[in-house]
Design an enzyme around this catalytic site. Structure first.
Site, PDB file in Angstrom:
ATOM      1  N   ARG A 111      -4.887   2.916 -15.344  1.00 49.00           N
ATOM      2  CA  ARG A 111      -5.912   2.896 -14.298  1.00 49.00           C
ATOM      3  C   ARG A 111      -7.308   3.177 -14.866  1.00 49.00           C
ATOM      4  NH1 ARG A 111      -2.609   4.434  -8.861  1.00 49.00           N
ATOM      5  NH2 ARG A 111      -1.689   2.355  -8.788  1.00 49.00           N
TER       6      ARG A 111
ATOM      7  N   CYS B 266       0.839  -1.205   0.000  1.00 50.82           N
ATOM      8  CA  CYS B 266       0.000   0.000   0.000  1.00 50.82           C
ATOM      9  C   CYS B 266       0.870   1.251   0.000  1.00 50.82           C
ATOM     10  CB  CYS B 266      -0.884  -0.091   1.243  1.00 50.82           C
ATOM     11  SG  CYS B 266      -1.484   1.449   1.902  1.00 50.82           S
TER      12      CYS B 266
ATOM     13  N   HIS C 187       0.554  -4.007   6.519  1.00 51.46           N
ATOM     14  CA  HIS C 187      -0.651  -4.042   7.358  1.00 51.46           C
ATOM     15  C   HIS C 187      -1.843  -4.722   6.690  1.00 51.46           C
ATOM     16  CE1 HIS C 187      -0.621  -0.283   5.065  1.00 51.46           C
ATOM     17  NE2 HIS C 187      -1.910  -0.483   4.957  1.00 51.46           N
ATOM     18  N   GLU C 188      -1.687  -5.193   5.433  1.00 47.83           N
ATOM     19  CA  GLU C 188      -2.804  -5.870   4.745  1.00 47.83           C
ATOM     20  C   GLU C 188      -2.395  -7.331   4.559  1.00 47.83           C
ATOM     21  OE1 GLU C 188      -3.029  -3.869   0.957  1.00 47.83           O
ATOM     22  OE2 GLU C 188      -3.337  -1.902   1.853  1.00 47.83           O
TER      23      GLU C 188
ATOM     24  N   LEU D 180     -11.773  10.373   1.058  1.00 49.95           N
ATOM     25  CA  LEU D 180     -10.830   9.332   1.483  1.00 49.95           C
ATOM     26  C   LEU D 180      -9.392   9.735   1.185  1.00 49.95           C
ATOM     27  CD1 LEU D 180     -10.596   5.920   2.019  1.00 49.95           C
ATOM     28  CD2 LEU D 180      -9.645   6.280  -0.270  1.00 49.95           C
TER      29      LEU D 180
ATOM     30  N   CYS E   5     -12.421   4.064  25.129  1.00 48.55           N
ATOM     31  CA  CYS E   5     -12.597   5.523  25.080  1.00 48.55           C
ATOM     32  C   CYS E   5     -14.018   5.876  24.633  1.00 48.55           C
ATOM     33  CB  CYS E   5     -11.567   6.135  24.130  1.00 48.55           C
ATOM     34  SG  CYS E   5     -11.875   5.762  22.401  1.00 48.55           S
TER      35      CYS E   5
ATOM     36  N   CYS F  41     -14.769   4.544  21.038  1.00 53.60           N
ATOM     37  CA  CYS F  41     -14.970   3.097  20.985  1.00 53.60           C
ATOM     38  C   CYS F  41     -16.311   2.716  21.606  1.00 53.60           C
ATOM     39  CB  CYS F  41     -13.834   2.375  21.704  1.00 53.60           C
ATOM     40  SG  CYS F  41     -12.302   2.375  20.767  1.00 53.60           S
TER      41      CYS F  41
ATOM     42  N   ASP G 281      -9.242   9.749 -13.789  1.00 52.04           N
ATOM     43  CA  ASP G 281      -7.833   9.562 -13.413  1.00 52.04           C
ATOM     44  C   ASP G 281      -6.977  10.161 -14.519  1.00 52.04           C
ATOM     45  OD1 ASP G 281      -5.166   8.256 -12.700  1.00 52.04           O
ATOM     46  OD2 ASP G 281      -6.435   7.327 -11.199  1.00 52.04           O
TER      47      ASP G 281
ATOM     48  N   THR H 115       1.037   3.529   2.091  1.00 53.64           N
ATOM     49  CA  THR H 115       1.652   3.753   3.412  1.00 53.64           C
ATOM     50  C   THR H 115       3.017   3.074   3.494  1.00 53.64           C
ATOM     51  OG1 THR H 115      -0.548   3.818   4.379  1.00 53.64           O
ATOM     52  CG2 THR H 115       1.273   3.454   5.898  1.00 53.64           C
TER      53      THR H 115
ATOM     54  N   HIS I  10       5.474   5.192   1.761  1.00 54.12           N
ATOM     55  CA  HIS I  10       5.912   6.331   2.584  1.00 54.12           C
ATOM     56  C   HIS I  10       7.032   5.884   3.536  1.00 54.12           C
ATOM     57  CE1 HIS I  10       2.847   9.099   1.279  1.00 54.12           C
ATOM     58  NE2 HIS I  10       1.868   8.312   1.650  1.00 54.12           N
TER      59      HIS I  10
HETATM   60  P1  NAD Z   1      -3.295   5.976  -5.226  1.00 56.18           P
HETATM   61  O1  NAD Z   1      -2.816   7.025  -4.269  1.00 56.18           O
HETATM   62  O2  NAD Z   1      -2.340   5.421  -6.171  1.00 56.18           O
HETATM   63  O3  NAD Z   1      -4.544   6.530  -6.042  1.00 56.18           O
HETATM   64  C1  NAD Z   1      -4.638   7.856  -6.432  1.00 56.18           C
HETATM   65  C2  NAD Z   1      -5.043   7.939  -7.891  1.00 56.18           C
HETATM   66  O4  NAD Z   1      -5.403   9.280  -8.177  1.00 56.18           O
HETATM   67  C3  NAD Z   1      -3.926   7.553  -8.856  1.00 56.18           C
HETATM   68  O5  NAD Z   1      -4.357   6.538  -9.745  1.00 56.18           O
HETATM   69  C4  NAD Z   1      -3.635   8.872  -9.593  1.00 56.18           C
HETATM   70  O6  NAD Z   1      -3.240   8.685 -10.932  1.00 56.18           O
HETATM   71  C5  NAD Z   1      -4.997   9.557  -9.493  1.00 56.18           C
HETATM   72  N1  NAD Z   1      -4.968  11.006  -9.763  1.00 56.18           N
HETATM   73  C6  NAD Z   1      -3.939  11.872  -9.743  1.00 56.18           C
HETATM   74  N2  NAD Z   1      -4.346  13.115 -10.092  1.00 56.18           N
HETATM   75  C7  NAD Z   1      -5.673  13.038 -10.341  1.00 56.18           C
HETATM   76  C8  NAD Z   1      -6.680  13.975 -10.736  1.00 56.18           C
HETATM   77  N3  NAD Z   1      -6.399  15.267 -10.930  1.00 56.18           N
HETATM   78  N4  NAD Z   1      -7.947  13.542 -10.907  1.00 56.18           N
HETATM   79  C9  NAD Z   1      -8.264  12.240 -10.702  1.00 56.18           C
HETATM   80  N5  NAD Z   1      -7.362  11.304 -10.313  1.00 56.18           N
HETATM   81  C10 NAD Z   1      -6.090  11.690 -10.131  1.00 56.18           C
HETATM   82  O7  NAD Z   1      -3.844   4.725  -4.437  1.00 56.18           O
HETATM   83  P2  NAD Z   1      -4.886   4.313  -3.306  1.00 56.18           P
HETATM   84  O8  NAD Z   1      -4.175   3.299  -2.512  1.00 56.18           O
HETATM   85  O9  NAD Z   1      -6.133   3.909  -4.000  1.00 56.18           O
HETATM   86  O10 NAD Z   1      -5.131   5.549  -2.342  1.00 56.18           O
HETATM   87  C11 NAD Z   1      -5.992   6.604  -2.645  1.00 56.18           C
HETATM   88  C12 NAD Z   1      -5.913   7.717  -1.609  1.00 56.18           C
HETATM   89  O11 NAD Z   1      -6.508   7.278  -0.376  1.00 56.18           O
HETATM   90  C13 NAD Z   1      -4.504   8.159  -1.242  1.00 56.18           C
HETATM   91  O12 NAD Z   1      -4.506   9.559  -1.052  1.00 56.18           O
HETATM   92  C14 NAD Z   1      -4.249   7.465   0.093  1.00 56.18           C
HETATM   93  O13 NAD Z   1      -3.304   8.135   0.872  1.00 56.18           O
HETATM   94  C15 NAD Z   1      -5.631   7.540   0.702  1.00 56.18           C
HETATM   95  N6  NAD Z   1      -5.959   6.570   1.750  1.00 56.18           N
HETATM   96  C16 NAD Z   1      -6.810   6.999   2.724  1.00 56.18           C
HETATM   97  C17 NAD Z   1      -7.227   6.133   3.714  1.00 56.18           C
HETATM   98  C18 NAD Z   1      -8.173   6.622   4.766  1.00 56.18           C
HETATM   99  O14 NAD Z   1      -8.444   5.880   5.709  1.00 56.18           O
HETATM  100  N7  NAD Z   1      -8.677   7.846   4.648  1.00 56.18           N
HETATM  101  C19 NAD Z   1      -6.773   4.815   3.727  1.00 56.18           C
HETATM  102  C20 NAD Z   1      -5.920   4.396   2.708  1.00 56.18           C
HETATM  103  C21 NAD Z   1      -5.533   5.274   1.716  1.00 56.18           C
HETATM  104 ZN    ZN Z   2     -10.875   3.985  21.665  1.00 58.46          ZN
END
Ligand code: NAD
Ligand code: ZN
Length: 341
Positions: free
Chosen positions: A200, A38, A63-64, A260, A96, A99, A195, A40, A43
């Protein structure tokens, strides 16, 4: 055992020989078979600002996952040796206010496997029994290994009203791709996906998107589908500022934006015109609801309503960690999965 370890504060991950984890009385030991890679993990691999602030090496990353239970602690009653399982990777305190009001997904005391404690890019992982999720016999380990990001998509989609809705999905990374399939299965009238990446967009079509377009084409596609009104529901799945602005702009008056994607830094939005006078509802998504999201996900999969498998494009051994990270960075891949055992 073998494990991908962040040994010191700096870039990279090393495949190392480390001791098997020891379990506490309320934990189980799981033989990991498949594990999803993922953003993360990327990063932590590149050791960016977020990772530097959050992660304390040495730590096993990942984590997956899905695998088999091989040992259970003395106090564990509902998980047995030999059970096929995956797990919720957010370990919450359970005590908490959040929860105790059914909102564990935003527990302030959350500890994440592979981030705050040892993770699953390893032969074995220790998990609290309360986090373990049994896999239906019909669900392969590989699908079990991506329940975490698929759960993000279920959470994002199904906390909005999808039946009969015109939906815009901005961002077709793995989570956006899952969300497209989920919205179609849940009865969306039409799903427009955007996208910047052709690979994709092709995957988005395979997952059932009615229109898969570049961001410049999103407005025309949404207006055409909705007689100019805008999308009932927008799922923002990119975290990219331009896409976030478009998410607000293309949501209809009185519509809903499910957020998200995580922007890397603060962004400017005209709240008066884009949110307040449009009467928008915004929902911030964190992880998976415990455990409503997991129940919905398992039932959708068991009913055959939704097939996530086209999203998995690459399968690699742990040794290929550098290639896995390259694939994710390049955008050539959908979901990348480690085959561990
Ligand atoms: P990812 O980050 O690869 O997906 C992002 C996609 O957005 C890519 O395919 C990219 O090409 C596209 N993109 C870029 N610019 C764009 C635009 N202008 N318009 C439309 N699309 C565009 O992969 P992912 O693992 O699917 O993660 C998606 C997002 O969710 C990331 O930002 C990640 O950090 C986040 N995330 C959030 C949570 C949460 O709990 N909130 C959990 C996991 C991941
Ligand atoms: Zn809690």
């Amino acid at each position: 055992m073998r494990a991908l370890v962040k040994r010191t504060a700096g870039p990279g991950l090393a495949l190392a020989d480390v001791p098997e984890p020891e379990i506490r009385d309320d934990e189980v030991l799981i033989r990991v078979r498949r594990a999803g890679v993922c953003g993360t993990d990327l990063h932590i691999y590149t050791w960016d600002d977020w990772a530097r602030r959050r992660v304390k090496p040495p730590i096993v990353v990942g984590h997956e996952f899905a695998g088999d239970v091989v040992q259970v602690g003395r106090l564990v009653t509902d998980v047995r040796e030999g059970d096929r399982v995956t797990a919720e990777g957010h370990i919450v305190d359970g005590r908490c206010l959040l929860c105790r009001t059914g909102n564990s997904h935003v527990c302030p005391y959350t500890r994440i496997i592979g981030v705050d404690r040892d993770g699953c890019f390893a032969d074995y992982i220790a998990m609290p029994a309360t986090n373990v999720w049994h896999l239906d016999p019909a669900i392969p380990y590989e699908i079990g290994g991506i329940h975490d990001p698929m759960g993000n998509a279920f959470h994002t989609a199904l906390t909005a009203e999808i039946p009969g809705a015109f939906v815009l999905v901005t961002g077709c990374g793995p989570i956006g791709l899952f969300a497209i399939g989920i919205c179609k299965a849940a009865g969306a009238a039409r799903v427009v996906a955007s996208d910047v990446n052709e690979t994709r967009l092709a995957l988005a079509r395979r997952m059932g998107a009615d229109d898969a377009v570049h961001p410049e084409g999103a407005e025309a596609a949404v207006r055409a589908a909705t007689a100019g009104l805008g999308a009932d529901v927008v799922l923002e799945m990119s975290g990219v500022p331009a896409a976030i602005r478009q998410a607000f702009a293309l949501a209809r008056v009185g519509g809903r934006v499910q957020m998200l994607g995580i922007p890397a830094r603060p962004i400017e939005i005209d709240l008066a015109t884009e949110v307040i006078f449009k009467g928008l509802t915004i929902y911030g998504v964190v992880g998976r609801r415990m455990y409503d999201t997991w129940i919905q996900m398992s039932r959708f999969l068991r009913a055959g309503h939704f097939d996530p498998s086209p999203v998995i494009t690459h399968r690699l051994p742990l040794e290929a960690v550098d290639e896995a990270m390259r694939l994710i960075t390049s955008g050539e891949a959908g979901k990348v999965v480690f085959e561990i055992a």
